[in-house]
Design a protein around this motif. Sequence first.
Motif, short mmCIF file in Angstrom:
data_model
loop_
_atom_site.label_atom_id
_atom_site.label_comp_id
_atom_site.label_asym_id
_atom_site.label_seq_id
_atom_site.Cartn_x
_atom_site.Cartn_y
_atom_site.Cartn_z
N LYS A 177 4.15 9.61 -1.58
CA LYS A 177 4.28 9.91 -3.08
C LYS A 177 2.62 10.11 -3.40
N GLY A 178 2.38 9.99 -4.62
CA GLY A 178 0.86 9.79 -5.17
C GLY A 178 0.42 11.39 -5.04
N THR A 179 1.04 12.06 -6.36
CA THR A 179 0.87 13.46 -6.50
C THR A 179 -0.28 13.54 -7.23
N ARG A 180 -0.08 12.71 -8.16
CA ARG A 180 -1.09 12.38 -9.28
C ARG A 180 -3.34 12.16 -8.86
N ARG A 191 -3.89 13.58 -5.92
CA ARG A 191 -4.26 14.63 -4.74
C ARG A 191 -5.54 15.81 -5.89
N ASP A 232 -2.35 -0.58 -5.90
CA ASP A 232 -3.14 1.05 -6.95
C ASP A 232 -3.40 -0.13 -7.66
N TYR A 268 2.72 3.73 6.04
CA TYR A 268 1.37 4.74 6.89
C TYR A 268 1.74 4.83 8.33
N LYS A 302 -3.98 5.40 -10.74
CA LYS A 302 -2.77 6.84 -10.67
C LYS A 302 -3.89 8.06 -9.99
N ILE A 335 0.47 -1.13 -0.02
CA ILE A 335 -0.07 -0.03 -0.02
C ILE A 335 1.16 1.22 0.37
N GLY A 336 1.73 1.35 -0.29
CA GLY A 336 2.93 2.58 -0.33
C GLY A 336 2.90 3.44 1.37
N GLY A 337 3.30 4.45 0.46
CA GLY A 337 3.10 5.43 1.96
C GLY A 337 2.83 7.13 1.53
N PRO A 338 2.78 7.93 2.70
CA PRO A 338 2.18 8.87 2.30
C PRO A 338 2.92 10.30 1.80
N LYS A 388 -4.64 7.01 -0.48
CA LYS A 388 -4.98 6.75 -1.10
C LYS A 388 -5.54 4.95 -1.02
N PRO A 389 -4.82 3.74 -1.00
CA PRO A 389 -5.70 2.73 -0.80
C PRO A 389 -6.68 2.34 0.02
N SER A 439 -6.29 12.78 -2.38
CA SER A 439 -5.77 11.78 -0.98
C SER A 439 -5.08 12.51 -0.27
P1 GTP Z 1 2.89 10.25 -8.44
O1 GTP Z 1 3.61 10.19 -9.51
O2 GTP Z 1 3.55 11.23 -7.80
O3 GTP Z 1 1.54 9.50 -8.57
O4 GTP Z 1 3.65 8.77 -8.11
P2 GTP Z 1 3.81 7.36 -7.73
O5 GTP Z 1 2.90 7.08 -9.46
O6 GTP Z 1 5.33 6.78 -7.52
O7 GTP Z 1 2.43 6.58 -6.29
P3 GTP Z 1 1.69 6.16 -6.93
O8 GTP Z 1 0.62 6.37 -7.00
O9 GTP Z 1 2.03 5.03 -6.76
O10 GTP Z 1 1.65 6.00 -4.81
C1 GTP Z 1 2.41 4.96 -4.22
C2 GTP Z 1 1.75 5.50 -3.00
O11 GTP Z 1 1.82 5.97 -2.20
C3 GTP Z 1 0.12 4.58 -2.84
O12 GTP Z 1 0.39 3.47 -2.69
C4 GTP Z 1 -0.14 5.47 -2.26
O13 GTP Z 1 -0.85 4.40 -0.57
C5 GTP Z 1 0.49 6.66 -0.95
N1 GTP Z 1 -0.43 7.66 -1.40
C6 GTP Z 1 -0.49 7.99 -2.89
N2 GTP Z 1 -1.48 9.34 -3.12
C7 GTP Z 1 -0.88 9.68 -1.31
C8 GTP Z 1 -1.48 11.16 -0.69
O14 GTP Z 1 -1.48 11.83 -1.08
N3 GTP Z 1 -1.79 11.57 0.48
C9 GTP Z 1 -1.12 9.63 0.95
N4 GTP Z 1 -1.94 9.69 2.49
N5 GTP Z 1 -0.55 9.06 0.90
C10 GTP Z 1 -0.58 8.76 -0.91
#
Ligand code: GTP
Length: 503
Positions: free
Chosen positions: A13-16, A18, A142, A77, A318, A8-11, A26-27, A21
């Motif tokens: 990453k995952g700007t796309r 937002r 994801d 997380y 994503k 499930i990753g952590g906080p 996101k999970p 999240s």
């Molecule tokens: P981006 O290019 O920024 O979207 O990053 P990425 O594709 O490397 O990240 P991905 O979408 O694979 O996310 C990695 C993990 O980070 C995911 O499993 C989510 O659980 C977590 N995550 C993503 N966005 C957020 C967020 O805004 N807040 C939190 N707490 N966790 C997030």
Amino acid sequence: MLKAVILIGGPSKGTRFRPLSLDVPKPLFPVAGLPVVQHHIDACYKLGQKRCSVPEKCDSNNSSKYYVAEVLLLGYYGDDELADFLLAATQSYPSIRIRYLREPHALGTAGGLYHFRDTILAPLSDENGIEDVQAFFVMNGDVCADFPLDEMLDMHFNNQCQLNQPVLITVMATETTRQQSVHYGCMVVNKNTNVIQHYVEKPSTFVSNTVNGGVYLCSPQIFDTMADIHLEMSNGNGNQQQTIISNTEISQETQKSVEERLATPVVIWMEQDVLRRLAGESKSGCINSNGNSKLKGKAVGGGVALAAVTHNWWSQLKTAGAAIYANRHYLMLRAPRQPILDGELICPPNERLHVKGCYSKIGFVYVHPSAKVHPTALLGPNVSIGEGACIGQGVRIKESIILQDAIIGQHSLVMHSIVGRKAKVGAWCHIEGSAACSDPNPNVANAKMTPQLPLFNALDGRLNPSITILGCGVNVESEVVLLNIIVLPYKTLTRSFKNEIIL
Ligand code: GTP
Ligand code: GDD
């Protein structure tokens, strides 16, 4: 007995994804009424039931030979962020033990697995005795899909005798277009044996349109391969440690710094480190002084990786647009098990708002039992209404997700949008996003969602067509028109906007 590990990753990453999240990991974002990773757990739960319906896949007690007894969520997380979900999931699936394993920090897609290998392989006991782990699933949190876990099991175990080497991992694979393939892990697969012969993670040029779907079935012996990788990296022969070594005067390296280096947690990637090595293409380990890789060739200790190609629905989560797409497909998959989807409750007369079911619907719709939908509202197709949400008189909603405790005022229209938690839309509003702009092109075979769509148009700086997103706690006053808008949490909008991000 099987286990499943969900990454499930952590906080960090995952700007796309937002701003959706910002207030919920996101999970745990709800898609078709369930948090994203609960769809993974659901697939694991259904595996045992499905196999039991086929006599040859059952044992003498009429239960499946392979069933998932424990699901481990693996990430970094804080424990608090998942506590409520774990409690609710445990209640929903009492036959499965569900736990959270917290990595000390991001260890990569295989580093966390290796770190918790003892927990993953720990036998479980029940009234029938102690059972060992025969294999375990690893699922990217994801990924959204109609998970073909049954087919993966068949391939993994049935091929063990036909091949000369043991099967260490079976990768769920899917097919994409030539252009899209480079955004995923690409593999060349022997069509007769299903053995992965070549693996490249997100290549810069075309390799193959058979790609890694982010779900694996692993034999316990996969940890031997990971142990080799871990050892090489700890010794400074791996990709990551080389930089550290080259920056240090090795001759002056004290005993203390050697110990520190060995104690540094090692980041291992399932894709670049494990799969590439098993496919015989690893460049990660043992570069000797001549620059040659000592490990180039087959996996140390022997063992192959197989690809189970599926044509089931599959997508990554994503972007927010991907959530609408996943919502549509998960609603379709869950439909037979959701009696509320019928929406045929008779509403008591003379009440302004009624609980569940009292509304007209088109296509697949999910309404949480605690949501209030006015009987004159029309929902669907592909709409999810979250817990405690309130949908007013004459409202029309299609292709959208309305999150927990959101309020949609009377006679408003919501299309191709996500309305955040506790957001409030006034009366006679028009909230609309661009219809499925990143959806797969239905005229192109194997097309998937476009994962890399830029947010802004490079020419005029405006937002590219996207769904409309209202962040958590946003307040939209009555008679406002919002077209193709992303609104960050807790904003109040008093006028109309088009193609903008409201910061
Ligand atoms: P981006 O290019 O920024 O979207 O990053 P990425 O594709 O490397 O990240 P991905 O979408 O694979 O996310 C990695 C993990 O980070 C995911 O499993 C989510 O659980 C977590 N995550 C993503 N966005 C957020 C967020 O805004 N807040 C939190 N707490 N966790 C997030
Ligand atoms: N526990 C943990 N620790 N999980 C992690 C870590 C980590 O350090 N890093 C990533 N993850 C999780 C993410 O949360 C996500 O669920 C999954 O691992 C994959 O993450 P990414 O690193 O963002 O990879 P990707 O999604 O771009 O690509 C992967 O998935 C594709 C299919 O969706 C690769 O496996 C590709 O080969 C594959 O095609």
